[in-house]
Structure formats: C-alpha cells, structure tokens
Design a protein around this motif. Structure first.
Motif, mmCIF file in Angstrom:
data_model
loop_
_atom_site.group_PDB
_atom_site.id
_atom_site.type_symbol
_atom_site.label_atom_id
_atom_site.label_comp_id
_atom_site.label_asym_id
_atom_site.label_seq_id
_atom_site.Cartn_x
_atom_site.Cartn_y
_atom_site.Cartn_z
ATOM 1 N N ASP A 1 0.824 -1.202 0.000
ATOM 2 C CA ASP A 1 0.000 0.000 0.000
ATOM 3 C C ASP A 1 0.861 1.256 0.000
ATOM 4 O OD1 ASP A 1 -2.735 0.987 0.018
ATOM 5 O OD2 ASP A 1 -2.280 1.744 2.022
ATOM 6 N N GLU A 2 1.927 1.259 0.785
ATOM 7 C CA GLU A 2 2.862 2.397 0.784
ATOM 8 C C GLU A 2 3.455 2.585 -0.616
ATOM 9 O OE1 GLU A 2 3.529 4.644 2.990
ATOM 10 O OE2 GLU A 2 2.871 3.793 4.895
ATOM 11 N N ALA A 3 3.881 1.477 -1.223
ATOM 12 C CA ALA A 3 4.483 1.547 -2.556
ATOM 13 C C ALA A 3 3.463 1.959 -3.615
ATOM 14 C CB ALA A 3 5.115 0.200 -2.913
ATOM 15 N N SER A 4 2.189 1.648 -3.382
ATOM 16 C CA SER A 4 1.172 2.024 -4.371
ATOM 17 C C SER A 4 1.074 3.536 -4.513
ATOM 18 C CB SER A 4 -0.196 1.430 -4.021
ATOM 19 O OG SER A 4 -0.808 2.118 -2.953
ATOM 20 N N ASN A 5 1.266 4.261 -3.417
ATOM 21 C CA ASN A 5 1.232 5.728 -3.498
ATOM 22 C C ASN A 5 2.319 6.248 -4.432
ATOM 23 O OD1 ASN A 5 -0.960 6.186 -1.696
ATOM 24 N ND2 ASN A 5 0.407 5.742 0.005
ATOM 25 N N VAL A 6 3.498 5.662 -4.347
ATOM 26 C CA VAL A 6 4.609 6.050 -5.224
ATOM 27 C C VAL A 6 4.297 5.645 -6.661
ATOM 28 C CG1 VAL A 6 7.080 5.737 -5.668
ATOM 29 C CG2 VAL A 6 6.236 5.816 -3.309
ATOM 30 N N TRP A 7 3.688 4.460 -6.837
ATOM 31 C CA TRP A 7 3.346 3.961 -8.172
ATOM 32 C C TRP A 7 2.321 4.877 -8.853
ATOM 33 C CZ3 TRP A 7 -1.257 2.208 -10.256
ATOM 34 C CH2 TRP A 7 -1.157 1.551 -11.485
ATOM 35 N N TRP A 8 1.251 5.252 -8.125
ATOM 36 C CA TRP A 8 0.246 6.163 -8.705
ATOM 37 C C TRP A 8 0.907 7.481 -9.079
ATOM 38 C CZ3 TRP A 8 -4.390 4.626 -10.300
ATOM 39 C CH2 TRP A 8 -4.965 3.495 -9.730
ATOM 40 N N ALA A 9 1.743 8.016 -8.197
ATOM 41 C CA ALA A 9 2.414 9.291 -8.467
ATOM 42 C C ALA A 9 3.342 9.197 -9.669
ATOM 43 C CB ALA A 9 3.196 9.753 -7.231
ATOM 44 N N ALA A 10 4.021 8.048 -9.831
ATOM 45 C CA ALA A 10 4.920 7.858 -10.981
ATOM 46 C C ALA A 10 4.160 7.914 -12.302
ATOM 47 C CB ALA A 10 5.660 6.522 -10.861
ATOM 48 N N HIS A 11 2.872 7.615 -12.244
ATOM 49 C CA HIS A 11 2.019 7.693 -13.438
ATOM 50 C C HIS A 11 1.365 9.070 -13.572
ATOM 51 C CE1 HIS A 11 2.458 3.337 -13.253
ATOM 52 N NE2 HIS A 11 2.164 3.351 -14.533
ATOM 53 N N GLY A 12 1.748 10.001 -12.698
ATOM 54 C CA GLY A 12 1.176 11.341 -12.753
ATOM 55 C C GLY A 12 -0.268 11.385 -12.293
ATOM 56 N N LEU A 13 -0.647 10.428 -11.452
ATOM 57 C CA LEU A 13 -2.030 10.320 -10.991
ATOM 58 C C LEU A 13 -2.072 10.506 -9.474
ATOM 59 C CD1 LEU A 13 -2.999 7.240 -13.165
ATOM 60 C CD2 LEU A 13 -3.732 9.606 -13.532
ATOM 61 N N ALA A 14 -2.172 11.742 -9.054
ATOM 62 C CA ALA A 14 -2.256 12.024 -7.625
ATOM 63 C C ALA A 14 -3.602 11.539 -7.102
ATOM 64 C CB ALA A 14 -2.092 13.517 -7.379
ATOM 65 N N TRP A 15 -3.563 10.838 -5.978
ATOM 66 C CA TRP A 15 -4.767 10.231 -5.397
ATOM 67 C C TRP A 15 -5.864 11.259 -5.170
ATOM 68 C CZ3 TRP A 15 -5.495 5.113 -4.884
ATOM 69 C CH2 TRP A 15 -6.607 4.696 -4.168
ATOM 70 N N ASP A 16 -5.514 12.396 -4.571
ATOM 71 C CA ASP A 16 -6.533 13.408 -4.262
ATOM 72 C C ASP A 16 -7.158 13.994 -5.529
ATOM 73 O OD1 ASP A 16 -4.073 14.634 -4.806
ATOM 74 O OD2 ASP A 16 -4.416 16.289 -3.411
ATOM 75 N N GLU A 17 -6.377 14.085 -6.607
ATOM 76 C CA GLU A 17 -6.918 14.587 -7.868
ATOM 77 C C GLU A 17 -7.890 13.588 -8.486
ATOM 78 O OE1 GLU A 17 -3.683 15.741 -10.433
ATOM 79 O OE2 GLU A 17 -2.830 17.041 -8.889
ATOM 80 N N LEU A 18 -7.558 12.291 -8.389
ATOM 81 C CA LEU A 18 -8.479 11.273 -8.902
ATOM 82 C C LEU A 18 -9.802 11.318 -8.146
ATOM 83 C CD1 LEU A 18 -6.117 8.194 -9.358
ATOM 84 C CD2 LEU A 18 -7.257 9.476 -11.170
ATOM 85 N N VAL A 19 -9.717 11.361 -6.835
ATOM 86 C CA VAL A 19 -10.929 11.381 -6.008
ATOM 87 C C VAL A 19 -11.738 12.646 -6.286
ATOM 88 C CG1 VAL A 19 -11.791 11.409 -3.631
ATOM 89 C CG2 VAL A 19 -9.928 9.865 -4.270
ATOM 90 N N ALA A 20 -11.070 13.777 -6.480
ATOM 91 C CA ALA A 20 -11.769 15.024 -6.788
ATOM 92 C C ALA A 20 -12.531 14.917 -8.109
ATOM 93 C CB ALA A 20 -10.779 16.191 -6.833
ATOM 94 N N ARG A 21 -12.050 14.070 -9.012
ATOM 95 C CA ARG A 21 -12.729 13.854 -10.295
ATOM 96 C C ARG A 21 -13.861 12.834 -10.170
ATOM 97 N NH1 ARG A 21 -8.303 12.632 -14.835
ATOM 98 N NH2 ARG A 21 -10.227 12.169 -15.943
#
Length: 129
Positions: A30-50
């Motif tokens: 789960d910790e690494a998933s945050n880095v993985w999403w960010a590496a794809h330019g997909l910030a978690w908070d931005e996805l949720v905001a959409r």
C-alpha cells in the motif's frame, strides 16, 4: 512504469522470532502504491476530486523468504495488466537482491460505489511504460 519504496523493518512489524508478520507485506504494498500512482502522474486526491476512486478488488501474496527486524525492505511496483475498469500491480518485496514476497493487487475504478471504466486519460497513463 516502475516505482520503488523502501523502509527499515521496524520491531513492531515482527513476531517474537524477529520475522515480519505476514500482514505487513500488504501495508508495504500500500505504501508503494502511493509512489506507483504518483509515478504515473495520478495524484490520489486529484483522482478522487474527479469522482474516480481506485479500490482494491483483490490481493494475493506469494512468499519465498523472510524479512527480519533490522533488514531494509525495498518494494518494486510495476504495472502488470491494465483493463477497462481495473489495473493489476505487482509489488516485489525484497531485502537486497533476495525476493521475500510477491504481492499482486487489482484495483478497480469505482464511482458512486460501483465499477466504472477508467477515464481515457487515466487509462492511457496507467498503460504507459
């Protein structure tokens, strides 16, 4: 596109023999998933905001060696498969070059509590690399 996360094994993550308790491998993924999403330019908070919320649909773990107190674990996160509504990420948990565990998480794109297709731009970013 690969991403990497690393941390020392904490005493609290181990049993009385100094071996990491199995549930912590999911925490590290789960910790690494945050880095993985960010590496794809997909910030978690931005996805949720959409209105797009990736949720874990399935996880599998396959152990091959122990991690112990005093080790430093490194988790390599790589995209394994991108589908219309899901993505599977492989997390290789290792100590040095010794692989300890493979974790696979399948994330489903959810909106309003149900599975929906990834937005085209998100799917394109997930498929990169």
């Amino acid at each position: 596109m690969a991403a990497q996360w690393s941390a020392p094994v904490r005493y609290v993550e181990c049993d009385q023999q100094g071996v990491v308790f199995n549930g912590h491998f999911l925490t590290w993924a789960d910790e690494a998933s945050n880095v993985w999403w960010a590496a794809h330019g997909l910030a978690w908070d931005e996805l949720v905001a959409r209105g797009v919320e990736p949720v874990v649909k399935a996880s599998s773990l396959e152990w091959s060696a122990s991690a112990r107190w005093g080790d430093t674990v490194t988790v390599d996160a790589e995209t394994e498969k991108v589908g219309r509504t899901s993505v599977t990420v492989r997390f290789t948990v290792r100590v040095g070059e010794r692989v300890c565990c493979l974790v696979r998480n399948t994330y489903v794109c959810a909106a309003d509590g149900r599975s929906v297709p990834w937005p085209d731009d998100v799917r394109a970013r997930l498929a990169e690399g």
